[in-house]
Design an enzyme around this catalytic site. Sequence first.
Site, PDB file in Angstrom:
ATOM      1  N   GLU A 156      21.214  69.284  13.232  1.00 19.86           N
ATOM      2  CA  GLU A 156      19.817  69.472  12.948  1.00 19.86           C
ATOM      3  C   GLU A 156      19.809  70.712  11.861  1.00 19.86           C
ATOM      4  O   GLU A 156      18.762  70.732  11.222  1.00 19.86           O
ATOM      5  CB  GLU A 156      19.252  70.118  14.102  1.00 19.86           C
TER       6      GLU A 156
ATOM      7  N   TYR B 218      10.922  73.798  15.764  1.00 20.08           N
ATOM      8  CA  TYR B 218      11.749  72.407  15.635  1.00 20.08           C
ATOM      9  C   TYR B 218      12.808  72.285  16.175  1.00 20.08           C
ATOM     10  O   TYR B 218      13.166  71.558  17.301  1.00 20.08           O
ATOM     11  CB  TYR B 218      11.418  71.627  14.257  1.00 20.08           C
TER      12      TYR B 218
ATOM     13  N   ASP C  34       8.638  67.594  13.509  1.00 18.71           N
ATOM     14  CA  ASP C  34       9.017  67.940  12.050  1.00 18.71           C
ATOM     15  C   ASP C  34       8.003  67.188  11.105  1.00 18.71           C
ATOM     16  O   ASP C  34       7.154  66.804  11.543  1.00 18.71           O
ATOM     17  CB  ASP C  34      10.497  67.395  11.859  1.00 18.71           C
TER      18      ASP C  34
END
Length: 361
Positions: free
Chosen positions: A48, A131, A149
């Site tokens: 991520e 996020y 996102d």
Amino acid sequence: MKKKQSNEILITINIPQFRDDLINWFEEEQRDLPWRKNQDPYRVWVSEIMLQQTKVETVIPYFQRFISNFPTIEALASADEQEVLKSWEGLGYYSRIRNLQSAVKEVVEKYDAKIPEDPDKFGNLKGVGPYTTGAVLSIAYDMPEPAVDGNVMRVLSRILVIQEDIAKAKTRKIFEQAVRQLISHNNPSAFNQGLMELGALICTPRNPSCLLCPVQEHCIAYKKGIEKTLPVKTKKTKQKQKTYFVLVLEDNKANYLLEQRPAEGLLAQMWQFPMVETKEVSENLLIPFIKERYHTDCQTIEYLQPIKHVFSHITWELNVLKIKCDKVKALNHHQRMLSIEEIGDYPLPVSHQKVYKQILH
DNA sequence: AATCCGGGGTC
DNA sequence: GACCCAGGATT
């Protein structure tokens, strides 16, 4: 007792059907990506961070190498900082990796190397924003947290016709609320990833493939024929330009002077050939300038290929000079005299990799 | 709220 | 060139 405000959004689509269609499509069509091999929270976290502002195809080789170099949270926590930075070389946004190693150390110390499931605890770690919190907790721990996102805002702006400007910071909260109402508690991971995968493969920015879309029948923008007008996004910053001399200082043993950039700011802690802004010194004063700053006399000067390098907010014009000197010395511990081979071990930004490639020949 | 922070790909 | 990308920190 604080009153809980819900701020619920009115959603008119068939929510259970939408979830099923999205999740079934994701289970069928998802790409085979290295970080989807298992649910190891550390691997999910690393992926991520790498994927922030970075395309999947770019990330894949970096992810493979990174996990192979630093397979566990403890391995990353105890790794050499420069070695870690080197593993990020070329990926950009280098503060991501500094923050990640810092955060990983905190997890080892405070949470016994177990990545916390509490959104407040995980979300307070360095480099972990709203996020990333939702993404890691939903994908690794199956928690129904929103992970909003750019993809998710684009997809949901179309499906629900949300016309708020997604360039504004507070708009993200609207989409988080929408996700809280939409998300499957049965399979939050597939739901969140499905939204993002849809944005990457079908519901693309310019020419969405609506005819192939698994949730086309839920999409209000498509029904109205306004999908290409969404999302609404203002923005645009004019970017500045800076011009530098890049000094490739070579001594009589074919060693080159490399210096480390400051710990803060652009390309922090990366290494480079010395740079001088042309505002500081004009071309005809370059030789005395070099003598004063680097305590060496220039013997020959050769102009190499100039380099134009575009960042998101700056453009660099680099005039590259190869300067032979008798002796050059590193003047402090942020400078080193290095052979061609040794330079390859140091983390260089792409702009200076371009310089390096020129002197390799 | 606006700016900083990389690099690569598309149109 | 302008815009986009599995954003977050700083001011």
